[in-house]
Design a protein around this motif. Structure first.
Motif, PDB file in Angstrom:
ATOM      1  N   UNK A  44       0.818  -1.206   0.000  1.00 36.30           N
ATOM      2  CA  UNK A  44       0.000   0.000   0.000  1.00 36.30           C
ATOM      3  C   UNK A  44       0.849   1.251   0.000  1.00 36.30           C
ATOM      4  N   UNK A  45       0.188   2.371  -0.235  1.00 34.02           N
ATOM      5  CA  UNK A  45       0.894   3.642  -0.169  1.00 34.02           C
ATOM      6  C   UNK A  45       1.097   4.023   1.290  1.00 34.02           C
ATOM      7  N   UNK A  46       2.137   4.757   1.546  1.00 33.41           N
ATOM      8  CA  UNK A  46       2.440   5.183   2.919  1.00 33.41           C
ATOM      9  C   UNK A  46       1.407   6.191   3.406  1.00 33.41           C
ATOM     10  N   UNK A  47       1.190   6.209   4.709  1.00 38.78           N
ATOM     11  CA  UNK A  47       0.185   7.090   5.305  1.00 38.78           C
ATOM     12  C   UNK A  47       0.551   8.562   5.236  1.00 38.78           C
ATOM     13  N   UNK A  48       1.826   8.872   5.212  1.00 40.89           N
ATOM     14  CA  UNK A  48       2.256  10.264   5.267  1.00 40.89           C
ATOM     15  C   UNK A  48       2.432  10.921   3.902  1.00 40.89           C
ATOM     16  N   UNK A  49       1.841  10.363   2.859  1.00 36.70           N
ATOM     17  CA  UNK A  49       1.951  10.944   1.525  1.00 36.70           C
ATOM     18  C   UNK A  49       1.152  12.236   1.433  1.00 36.70           C
ATOM     19  N   UNK A  50       1.634  13.145   0.613  1.00 33.79           N
ATOM     20  CA  UNK A  50       0.964  14.434   0.451  1.00 33.79           C
ATOM     21  C   UNK A  50      -0.078  14.421  -0.663  1.00 33.79           C
ATOM     22  N   UNK A  51       0.032  13.498  -1.592  1.00 28.28           N
ATOM     23  CA  UNK A  51      -0.938  13.458  -2.699  1.00 28.28           C
ATOM     24  C   UNK A  51      -1.170  12.018  -3.135  1.00 28.28           C
ATOM     25  N   UNK A  52      -2.223  11.806  -3.889  1.00 23.45           N
ATOM     26  CA  UNK A  52      -2.499  10.488  -4.461  1.00 23.45           C
ATOM     27  C   UNK A  52      -3.435   9.615  -3.660  1.00 23.45           C
ATOM     28  N   UNK A  53      -3.637   9.915  -2.399  1.00 23.15           N
ATOM     29  CA  UNK A  53      -4.545   9.116  -1.586  1.00 23.15           C
ATOM     30  C   UNK A  53      -3.934   7.788  -1.163  1.00 23.15           C
ATOM     31  N   UNK A  54      -4.693   7.053  -0.381  1.00 13.61           N
ATOM     32  CA  UNK A  54      -4.218   5.761   0.093  1.00 13.61           C
ATOM     33  C   UNK A  54      -4.832   4.642  -0.743  1.00 13.61           C
ATOM     34  N   UNK A  55      -3.996   3.746  -1.204  1.00 10.88           N
ATOM     35  CA  UNK A  55      -4.438   2.570  -1.961  1.00 10.88           C
ATOM     36  C   UNK A  55      -3.669   1.358  -1.458  1.00 10.88           C
ATOM     37  N   UNK A  56      -4.232   0.179  -1.692  1.00 13.71           N
ATOM     38  CA  UNK A  56      -3.548  -1.049  -1.273  1.00 13.71           C
ATOM     39  C   UNK A  56      -3.953  -2.204  -2.182  1.00 13.71           C
ATOM     40  N   UNK A  57      -3.087  -3.182  -2.250  1.00 10.31           N
ATOM     41  CA  UNK A  57      -3.304  -4.403  -3.011  1.00 10.31           C
ATOM     42  C   UNK A  57      -2.849  -5.559  -2.133  1.00 10.31           C
ATOM     43  N   UNK A  58      -3.669  -6.610  -2.031  1.00  9.02           N
ATOM     44  CA  UNK A  58      -3.314  -7.765  -1.216  1.00  9.02           C
ATOM     45  C   UNK A  58      -3.136  -8.995  -2.095  1.00  9.02           C
ATOM     46  N   UNK A  59      -2.049  -9.704  -1.879  1.00 10.47           N
ATOM     47  CA  UNK A  59      -1.757 -10.940  -2.600  1.00 10.47           C
ATOM     48  C   UNK A  59      -1.822 -12.080  -1.584  1.00 10.47           C
ATOM     49  N   UNK A  60      -2.703 -13.056  -1.830  1.00  9.88           N
ATOM     50  CA  UNK A  60      -2.854 -14.210  -0.942  1.00  9.88           C
ATOM     51  C   UNK A  60      -2.110 -15.398  -1.527  1.00  9.88           C
ATOM     52  N   UNK A  61      -1.366 -16.088  -0.676  1.00  4.42           N
ATOM     53  CA  UNK A  61      -0.567 -17.234  -1.102  1.00  4.42           C
ATOM     54  C   UNK A  61      -0.826 -18.411  -0.179  1.00  4.42           C
ATOM     55  N   UNK A  62      -0.808 -19.601  -0.774  1.00  3.55           N
ATOM     56  CA  UNK A  62      -1.030 -20.809   0.016  1.00  3.55           C
ATOM     57  C   UNK A  62      -0.217 -21.953  -0.555  1.00  3.55           C
ATOM     58  N   UNK A  63       0.341 -22.760   0.339  1.00  2.22           N
ATOM     59  CA  UNK A  63       1.103 -23.938  -0.075  1.00  2.22           C
ATOM     60  C   UNK A  63       0.159 -24.990  -0.629  1.00  2.22           C
ATOM     61  N   UNK A  64       0.496 -25.535  -1.793  1.00  3.36           N
ATOM     62  CA  UNK A  64      -0.250 -26.642  -2.399  1.00  3.36           C
ATOM     63  C   UNK A  64       0.765 -27.759  -2.669  1.00  3.36           C
ATOM     64  N   UNK A  65       0.294 -28.986  -2.930  1.00  2.43           N
ATOM     65  CA  UNK A  65       1.232 -30.108  -3.106  1.00  2.43           C
ATOM     66  C   UNK A  65       2.299 -29.882  -4.174  1.00  2.43           C
ATOM     67  N   UNK A  66       1.983 -29.139  -5.238  1.00  2.00           N
ATOM     68  CA  UNK A  66       2.934 -28.957  -6.334  1.00  2.00           C
ATOM     69  C   UNK A  66       3.741 -27.669  -6.259  1.00  2.00           C
ATOM     70  N   UNK A  67       3.461 -26.798  -5.289  1.00  2.00           N
ATOM     71  CA  UNK A  67       4.156 -25.511  -5.208  1.00  2.00           C
ATOM     72  C   UNK A  67       3.387 -24.517  -4.352  1.00  2.00           C
ATOM     73  N   UNK A  68       3.130 -23.343  -4.937  1.00  4.56           N
ATOM     74  CA  UNK A  68       2.419 -22.277  -4.230  1.00  4.56           C
ATOM     75  C   UNK A  68       1.318 -21.729  -5.121  1.00  4.56           C
ATOM     76  N   UNK A  69       0.123 -21.590  -4.543  1.00  2.60           N
ATOM     77  CA  UNK A  69      -1.018 -21.015  -5.239  1.00  2.60           C
ATOM     78  C   UNK A  69      -1.134 -19.552  -4.854  1.00  2.60           C
ATOM     79  N   UNK A  70      -1.308 -18.704  -5.855  1.00  2.00           N
ATOM     80  CA  UNK A  70      -1.464 -17.260  -5.622  1.00  2.00           C
ATOM     81  C   UNK A  70      -2.798 -16.829  -6.181  1.00  2.00           C
TER      82      UNK A  70
END
Length: 70
Positions: A44-70
């Motif tokens: 996400x963007x830092x809280x102390x930014x002067x412009x642009x607003x706050x935005x965030x993106x979340x990536x979820x990951x989980x172990x599966x038998x063949x590797x990692x699922x995203x």
């Protein structure tokens, strides 16, 4: 959402580390939630930014038998 599986000897923490290293600089901050088999990394963007607003993106990951699922 689209799910992608990365095959191989991977752990969610490995991919989380890479995201953290890439995005935790400049105007971004990174948070990590979860445990070794299921992780969420939020970029996400830092809280102390002067412009642009706050935005965030979340990536979820989980172990599966063949590797990692995203």
């Amino acid at each position: 959402m689209t799910t992608k599986i990365f095959y191989g000897d991977l752990e969610p923490k490995d991919l989380a580390q890479e995201l953290y290293a890439y995005f935790d600089r400049g105007n971004f901050q990174v948070q990590q939630f979860g445990d070794a088999s299921r992780l969420a990394v939020q970029v996400g963007t830092r809280k102390d930014q002067r412009s642009g607003g706050q935005t965030a993106l979340t990536v979820s990951m989980q172990k599966v038998p063949d590797g990692v699922s995203i």
